[in-house]
Design a protein around this motif. Structure first.
Motif, PDB file in Angstrom:
ATOM      1  N   PHE A  17       0.817  -1.204   0.000  1.00 32.92           N
ATOM      2  CA  PHE A  17       0.000   0.000   0.000  1.00 32.92           C
ATOM      3  C   PHE A  17       0.856   1.262   0.000  1.00 32.92           C
ATOM      4  O   PHE A  17       0.622   2.181  -0.771  1.00 32.92           O
ATOM      5  N   HIS A 205      -2.725  -8.673   2.405  1.00 31.90           N
ATOM      6  CA  HIS A 205      -2.925  -9.877   3.200  1.00 31.90           C
ATOM      7  C   HIS A 205      -2.923  -9.549   4.668  1.00 31.90           C
ATOM      8  O   HIS A 205      -2.400  -8.529   5.084  1.00 31.90           O
ATOM      9  N   GLY A 572      -1.158  -1.397   9.075  1.00 38.02           N
ATOM     10  CA  GLY A 572      -2.202  -0.376   9.121  1.00 38.02           C
ATOM     11  C   GLY A 572      -3.539  -0.904   9.591  1.00 38.02           C
ATOM     12  O   GLY A 572      -4.295  -0.215  10.270  1.00 38.02           O
ATOM     13  N   GLY A 573      -3.855  -2.161   9.260  1.00 39.56           N
ATOM     14  CA  GLY A 573      -5.139  -2.735   9.659  1.00 39.56           C
ATOM     15  C   GLY A 573      -5.262  -2.884  11.165  1.00 39.56           C
ATOM     16  O   GLY A 573      -6.375  -2.999  11.701  1.00 39.56           O
ATOM     17  N   LEU A 575      -4.950  -0.696  13.156  1.00 35.74           N
ATOM     18  CA  LEU A 575      -5.538   0.540  13.696  1.00 35.74           C
ATOM     19  C   LEU A 575      -7.054   0.498  13.698  1.00 35.74           C
ATOM     20  O   LEU A 575      -7.708   1.407  14.188  1.00 35.74           O
TER      21      LEU A 575
HETATM   22  N1  LIG Z   1      -6.569   4.610  11.130  1.00 37.31           N
HETATM   23  C1  LIG Z   1      -6.736   3.574  10.322  1.00 37.31           C
HETATM   24  N2  LIG Z   1      -7.808   2.767  10.447  1.00 37.31           N
HETATM   25  C2  LIG Z   1      -7.970   1.717   9.648  1.00 37.31           C
HETATM   26  N3  LIG Z   1      -7.104   1.374   8.671  1.00 37.31           N
HETATM   27  C3  LIG Z   1      -6.030   2.144   8.496  1.00 37.31           C
HETATM   28  C4  LIG Z   1      -5.787   3.275   9.302  1.00 37.31           C
HETATM   29  N4  LIG Z   1      -4.626   3.853   8.874  1.00 37.31           N
HETATM   30  C5  LIG Z   1      -4.174   3.102   7.859  1.00 37.31           C
HETATM   31  N5  LIG Z   1      -5.017   2.079   7.633  1.00 37.31           N
HETATM   32  C6  LIG Z   1      -4.931   1.071   6.591  1.00 37.31           C
HETATM   33  O1  LIG Z   1      -3.738   0.363   6.644  1.00 37.31           O
HETATM   34  C7  LIG Z   1      -3.459  -0.132   5.337  1.00 37.31           C
HETATM   35  C8  LIG Z   1      -1.992   0.037   5.061  1.00 37.31           C
HETATM   36  O2  LIG Z   1      -1.319  -0.713   5.995  1.00 37.31           O
HETATM   37  P1  LIG Z   1       0.225  -0.921   5.880  1.00 37.31           P
HETATM   38  O3  LIG Z   1       0.918   0.394   5.879  1.00 37.31           O
HETATM   39  O4  LIG Z   1       0.601  -1.919   6.897  1.00 37.31           O
HETATM   40  O5  LIG Z   1       0.284  -1.530   4.432  1.00 37.31           O
HETATM   41  P2  LIG Z   1       1.525  -2.027   3.646  1.00 37.31           P
HETATM   42  O6  LIG Z   1       2.656  -2.309   4.590  1.00 37.31           O
HETATM   43  O7  LIG Z   1       1.819  -1.089   2.549  1.00 37.31           O
HETATM   44  O8  LIG Z   1       0.897  -3.352   3.057  1.00 37.31           O
HETATM   45  P3  LIG Z   1       1.411  -4.844   3.118  1.00 37.31           P
HETATM   46  O9  LIG Z   1       1.661  -5.158   4.571  1.00 37.31           O
HETATM   47  O10 LIG Z   1       0.272  -5.623   2.513  1.00 37.31           O
HETATM   48  O11 LIG Z   1       2.655  -4.865   2.298  1.00 37.31           O
HETATM   49  C9  LIG Z   1      -4.293   0.665   4.375  1.00 37.31           C
HETATM   50  O12 LIG Z   1      -5.268  -0.199   3.839  1.00 37.31           O
HETATM   51  C10 LIG Z   1      -4.914   1.714   5.236  1.00 37.31           C
HETATM   52  O13 LIG Z   1      -6.233   1.990   4.824  1.00 37.31           O
END
Ligand SMILES: Nc1ncnc2c1ncn2[C@@H]1O[C@H](COP(=O)(O)OP(=O)(O)OP(=O)(O)O)[C@@H](O)[C@H]1O
Length: 647
Positions: A17, A205, A572-573, A575
């Protein structure tokens, strides 16, 4: 050994993301970029401006980076000198044609396709990856050729890809020293836990990995087939259904439109109307422009432009927007389908982040009261969101819950979006499952493929047959929890069976029992579905807490206790409001008395940036400095050094 004078360097955590980058030793990343790139059509047709390094893309400059049209000059030079040619002749400067960053996504350029470097835990686009890393360095005002580079890597990255990861850093970016750190290990370090069960609720995932004494155990990797992206798409489908008037099933999941400002038909171009807004499609943010509020209209920007309000009133959105006219722009007609899908998913993300909540106990409309909130679509349409707030996240714990939701018109939009954007697995799986495809084994199997298991990969056949036999012999029918449990095979092929030692950790219970929540949800859904009985032709995928238990039980027996008392929720999930409590209670109910699950979840920033933070801490340790892979070592040993040095 790298002989730099100081500890530190550049730390980049590349996710599906977002890509987080910053200086080693800091406690949060300084730069966060969306993990997508777009091509500059002007460069593709050879319209690059040769002597200008810093126009247009805004990111050109010192390091000849990916943004500027002037990078075409660097590309030409590199091609002629062969400076960037990799060992396989693979690394080209085509990364220089790519545009990175939020600004590039603000509005669609005709024909501009959106590409992501990662898909389903591996790299699908090396140019995009390199462009992202370069852009991150530019944002940080760092020359990647002068600073050691610590990169986190997905735990599922295969060996050849790890080598190319290193190669891209060393040869593409010219880093003087590099180190690759598996992201669950980084997250565990970030939380100060050398041994932990790392539950990463990521974008594509939701994945559980055991880290023991600083090593990620590959055999323990288990994943729920969908992450936040799938929930975003489901949100879009729910919103679309509400706007189109075809209410999703079951009744209690529906969103209720409570007000819609009048459109000015003259402002809708015929193309836009045809291409983007047929069949009640919803308009993503880029496709709507808003006229300035009229004096005395009662419109306040905070009401209308914010994605949600915490009010439980259903009158707020529609009434407050009276007098605001929304214009559908013609841009939607020329946008590339991948751009349109990306922006729709972004709207779904806004929706999910604003309204979704996780209930402390399994959701049931009769027993759990969810306060309704209002979500306002970009065109001003207000939606009242009630039980769907909880149902959305319930899909992680009781995947059965989502089945009725993806069986209606929603599956059409899910399928279309995943096709257009080229998304795989999690999000596509959600749509596929609604269409009768078995996603529980990681092998997509259509009903038309024949009997269950025929289309399974060889290492997964045992899972299918174990499922069949457990269903035949056991208390559970194939359509009940037993089938779901039998389908519980990770992509690494660790099948569930009642003879499996894994199940000793589950108290020797029938695997079907572990799925009790899924069963309960299905019964519930069946009762409330407006279309009658839910067809149970394909098993539900593994629930999140099930994946976590299986992950722990795949580790050595003597580490399980430590692993169960250090369950680290990150990504991020994590949160999502209420998720830590729910994971804790589901695990407490799933694991036997010998294990006392304890979910560790730090501050929001620590959870969201855990992998980056772990990388930052690691790279700043004095004792780590001898582990860098220096350019000299790389030149002598080749990319294969990564396996020996980086675990
Ligand atoms: N406050 C929040 N509440 C709910 N979801 C959130 C919040 N802030 C961020 N997210 C979600 O977290 C997700 C991104 O998470 P993260 O940064 O862990 O992803 P990533 O590391 O890029 O993905 P991956 O782990 O799949 O490689 C996004 O879908 C975003 O909508």
């Amino acid at each position: 050994m790298y002989a730099g004078d100081e500890t530190g360097g550049l730390v980049i955590d590349t996710g599906h993301f977002s890509t987080k980058a910053g200086y080693a030793g800091d406690d949060c990343p300084k730069c966060i970029l969306p993990s997508v790139v777009t091509e500059d059509p002007a460069l593709l047709v050879g319209h690059g401006d040769d002597d200008d390094d810093d126009d247009d893309g805004g990111g050109g400059g010192r390091f000849g980076l990916a943004h500027g049209r002037g990078s075409a000059a660097a590309a030409a030079e590199a091609a002629s000198t062969g400076r960037f040619a990799g060992r396989r002749g693979g690394l080209t400067r085509s990364a220089d044609r790519l545009i990175v960053g939020d600004a590039a996504l603000m509005r669609p350029r005709p024909g501009q396709r959106i590409r992501g470097p990662l898909l389903d835990g591996s790299v699908q686009d090396w140019d995009a990856l390199e462009a992202l890393w370069r852009a991150a360095a530019v944002e940080l005002r760092m020359d990647p050729a002068e600073s050691p580079l610590l990169l986190t890597e997905p735990v599922t990255l295969a060996d050849p890809q790890r080598e190319r990861y290193l190669e891209t850093a060393m040869e593409g970016l010219g880093a003087p020293a590099t180190y690759l750190l598996r992201s669950p290990v980084a997250s565990a370090f970030g939380a100060g836990l050398p041994t932990a069960t790392v539950v990463d609720l990521g974008y594509q995932h939701s994945r559980s990995t055991c880290v023991v004494d600083g090593f990620a155990l590959q055999r323990t990797v288990q994943q729920h087939p969908w992450g936040q992206q799938a929930l975003d798409l489901l949100s879009v489908a729910l919103m679309r259904d509400a706007v189109a008037g075809t209410q999703p099933r079951p009744d209690h999941a529906q969103l209720t439109p409570t007000g819609r400002p009048g459109h000015d038909p003259a402002a809708v171009s015929p193309e836009a109307a045809r291409d983007a807004f047929d069949a009640g499609d919803i308009a993503p943010r880029y496709a709507v422009s808003r006229s300035p509020p009229r004096r005395g209209s009662g419109f306040t920007p905070s009401t209308s432009s914010s994605s949600s309000s915490s009010s439980s009133s259903s009158s707020g959105g529609g009434g407050g927007d009276a007098g605001v006219r929304s214009y559908v722009t013609g841009m939607a007609a020329t946008a590339h389908p991948s751009y349109h899908a990306y922006m729709l998913a972004s709207l779904g993300r806004e929706f999910r982040e604003s309204v979704a909540q996780v209930t402390p106990v399994p959701f049931s409309p009769e027993m759990v009261v969810v306060d309704p909130v209002t979500f306002v679509l970009p065109d001003g349409t207000s939606l009242e969101v009630g039980a769907a707030r909880a149902l959305l996240t319930e899909t992680l714990f009781a995947p059965e819950a989502v089945r009725p939701l993806v069986r209606g018109g929603e599956q059409e939009i899910l399928a279309r979006m995943t096709r257009e954007a080229g998304w795989a697995h999690g999000a596509a799986g959600l749509a596929a499952w609604g269409q009768g495809v078995d996603v529980s084994t990681g092998v997509l199997r259509r009903e038309s493929d024949g009997p269950r298991g025929l289309a399974a990969a060889p290492e997964q056949t045992s899972s299918s047959s174990s499922s069949a036999s457990s269903a035949a012999a056991g208390d559970a029918s194939p359509t009940d929890g037993g089938a779901a449990a039998g389908g519980g095979t990770s992509r690494h092929g660790s099948a569930m069976s009642s003879a499996d030692p894994i199940h000793e950790g589950l108290g020797g219970r029938d695997p079907a029992a572990v799925y009790r929540f899924g069963r309960r949800m299905r019964v519930l859904m069946r009762a409330s579905s407006t279309t009658g009985a839910v067809e149970d032709t394909v098993p539900a995928p593994m629930a999140l807490h099930q994946a976590v238990s299986m992950s722990m039980m795949s580790a050595d027996a003597d580490s399980r206790k430590a692993l169960s008392s250090n369950i680290l929720l990150c990504g991020g999930g994590s949160l999502l409001p209420g998720i830590a409590t729910r994971v804790q209670s589901e695990l407490a109910a799933t694991l036997t008395g010998a294990f006392r699950p304890r979910v560790v979840s730090g501050l929001a920033a620590e959870r969201q940036f855990s992998a980056w933070l772990g990388g930052s801490i690691t790279a700043s340790l004095g004792t780590f400095q001898q582990l860098w892979i220096s350019k000299q070592e790389y030149d002598e040993e080749g990319p294969g050094i990564v396996d020996r040095r980086c675990g």
